[in-house]
Design a protein around this motif. Sequence first.
Motif, PDB file in Angstrom:
ATOM      1  N   UNK A 230      -5.471  -0.356   3.223  1.00  0.00           N
ATOM      2  CA  UNK A 230      -5.235  -1.669   2.608  1.00  0.00           C
ATOM      3  C   UNK A 230      -6.521  -2.415   2.280  1.00  0.00           C
ATOM      4  N   UNK A 231      -7.566  -2.231   3.087  1.00  0.00           N
ATOM      5  CA  UNK A 231      -8.799  -3.001   2.918  1.00  0.00           C
ATOM      6  C   UNK A 231      -9.769  -2.394   1.908  1.00  0.00           C
ATOM      7  N   UNK A 232      -9.459  -1.217   1.400  1.00  0.00           N
ATOM      8  CA  UNK A 232     -10.374  -0.537   0.468  1.00  0.00           C
ATOM      9  C   UNK A 232     -10.481  -1.301  -0.849  1.00  0.00           C
ATOM     10  N   UNK A 233     -11.655  -1.246  -1.455  1.00  0.00           N
ATOM     11  CA  UNK A 233     -11.837  -1.796  -2.800  1.00  0.00           C
ATOM     12  C   UNK A 233     -11.049  -0.941  -3.790  1.00  0.00           C
ATOM     13  N   UNK A 234     -10.699  -1.512  -4.943  1.00  0.00           N
ATOM     14  CA  UNK A 234      -9.944  -0.746  -5.939  1.00  0.00           C
ATOM     15  C   UNK A 234     -10.686   0.521  -6.355  1.00  0.00           C
ATOM     16  N   UNK A 235     -12.008   0.449  -6.482  1.00  0.00           N
ATOM     17  CA  UNK A 235     -12.746   1.632  -6.914  1.00  0.00           C
ATOM     18  C   UNK A 235     -12.675   2.731  -5.849  1.00  0.00           C
ATOM     19  N   UNK A 236     -12.596   2.329  -4.574  1.00  0.00           N
ATOM     20  CA  UNK A 236     -12.464   3.318  -3.513  1.00  0.00           C
ATOM     21  C   UNK A 236     -11.079   3.965  -3.543  1.00  0.00           C
ATOM     22  N   UNK A 237     -10.058   3.144  -3.809  1.00  0.00           N
ATOM     23  CA  UNK A 237      -8.703   3.679  -3.934  1.00  0.00           C
ATOM     24  C   UNK A 237      -8.598   4.595  -5.145  1.00  0.00           C
ATOM     25  N   UNK A 238      -9.243   4.221  -6.239  1.00  0.00           N
ATOM     26  CA  UNK A 238      -9.266   5.077  -7.433  1.00  0.00           C
ATOM     27  C   UNK A 238      -9.883   6.429  -7.084  1.00  0.00           C
ATOM     28  N   UNK A 239     -10.988   6.419  -6.342  1.00  0.00           N
ATOM     29  CA  UNK A 239     -11.637   7.655  -5.926  1.00  0.00           C
ATOM     30  C   UNK A 239     -10.725   8.517  -5.060  1.00  0.00           C
ATOM     31  N   UNK A 240      -9.934   7.871  -4.211  1.00  0.00           N
ATOM     32  CA  UNK A 240      -8.992   8.620  -3.370  1.00  0.00           C
ATOM     33  C   UNK A 240      -7.919   9.286  -4.220  1.00  0.00           C
ATOM     34  N   UNK A 241      -7.456   8.572  -5.250  1.00  0.00           N
ATOM     35  CA  UNK A 241      -6.472   9.163  -6.176  1.00  0.00           C
ATOM     36  C   UNK A 241      -7.090  10.357  -6.892  1.00  0.00           C
ATOM     37  N   UNK A 242      -8.332  10.205  -7.316  1.00  0.00           N
ATOM     38  CA  UNK A 242      -9.012  11.303  -8.019  1.00  0.00           C
ATOM     39  C   UNK A 242      -9.160  12.529  -7.115  1.00  0.00           C
ATOM     40  N   UNK A 243      -9.545  12.301  -5.878  1.00  0.00           N
ATOM     41  CA  UNK A 243      -9.681  13.432  -4.939  1.00  0.00           C
ATOM     42  C   UNK A 243      -8.339  14.104  -4.698  1.00  0.00           C
ATOM     43  N   UNK A 244      -7.280  13.294  -4.611  1.00  0.00           N
ATOM     44  CA  UNK A 244      -5.944  13.866  -4.422  1.00  0.00           C
ATOM     45  C   UNK A 244      -5.535  14.702  -5.630  1.00  0.00           C
ATOM     46  N   UNK A 245      -5.870  14.228  -6.828  1.00  0.00           N
ATOM     47  CA  UNK A 245      -5.557  14.998  -8.032  1.00  0.00           C
ATOM     48  C   UNK A 245      -6.335  16.303  -8.056  1.00  0.00           C
ATOM     49  N   UNK A 246      -7.612  16.240  -7.716  1.00  0.00           N
ATOM     50  CA  UNK A 246      -8.445  17.436  -7.721  1.00  0.00           C
ATOM     51  C   UNK A 246      -7.936  18.502  -6.756  1.00  0.00           C
ATOM     52  N   UNK A 247      -7.319  18.053  -5.657  1.00  0.00           N
ATOM     53  CA  UNK A 247      -6.834  19.012  -4.668  1.00  0.00           C
ATOM     54  C   UNK A 247      -5.368  19.382  -4.835  1.00  0.00           C
ATOM     55  N   UNK A 248      -4.715  18.817  -5.869  1.00  0.00           N
ATOM     56  CA  UNK A 248      -3.277  19.054  -6.057  1.00  0.00           C
ATOM     57  C   UNK A 248      -3.025  20.452  -6.612  1.00  0.00           C
ATOM     58  N   UNK A 249      -2.080  21.145  -6.015  1.00  0.00           N
ATOM     59  CA  UNK A 249      -1.650  22.461  -6.499  1.00  0.00           C
ATOM     60  C   UNK A 249      -0.159  22.417  -6.691  1.00  0.00           C
ATOM     61  N   UNK A 250       0.286  21.924  -7.858  1.00  0.00           N
ATOM     62  CA  UNK A 250       1.708  21.720  -8.095  1.00  0.00           C
ATOM     63  C   UNK A 250       2.445  22.941  -8.573  1.00  0.00           C
TER      64      UNK A 250
END
Length: 199
Positions: free
Chosen positions: A179-199
């Motif tokens: 909850x306390x993360x900056x938006x850019x940090x949350x964006x980075x987390x989304x990007x890392x999740x996408x990079x590791x996604x194997x759908x």
Amino acid sequence: MEVVRLPALSDNYIWLLKEPTSGKTAVVDPAETGPVFSELKSRGWTLDYIFNTHHHGDHTGGNLELKRSFPGLQIVGPRADAARIPGIDVQVGDGDEFQFGSQAMRVFDTPGHTRGHITFWFPAAAALFPALQARKANIDEARSKGEATVPSLLGEELDTNPFLRPHDPEIRAKTGAGEAAEDWEAFGAVRRAKDGFRG
């Protein structure tokens, strides 16, 4: 404002704009020159501006040839990536306004696809040119299914594209951003999740 969509390369679009009061014309992200020259000739138009959303060659590939072909043409692009925009004349960034004939064009910084990515908004014409930033989620999904790829509506993207919702508590929880993360940090987390996604 008249907006003409031109297919380019194998999976891209170029946008040709005409502001009727002044007769000024512009092209958004000219990946290549052939479709632009052909459409301008068929309509009897010249070219006054190039608007670049980011520096990638499939969006700037036609810059220099068009600039040589139309004396006085100005290239408008992102200040944050000015060194990588071929032929840039006018540098713009978040909050800037550029006058395109009688149309005010507003600029928003929308980094993500590239660090200097910008989006162009023409409020009077209700026209938004986000290039890849807001379209990528739907395009990737359609391509994976072998479907034709076309731009989606911005409202749909705001509802469904996690890259446009770094503030969303559910997305933050699923990506571990907190909850306390900056938006850019949350964006980075989304990007890392996408990079590791194997759908």
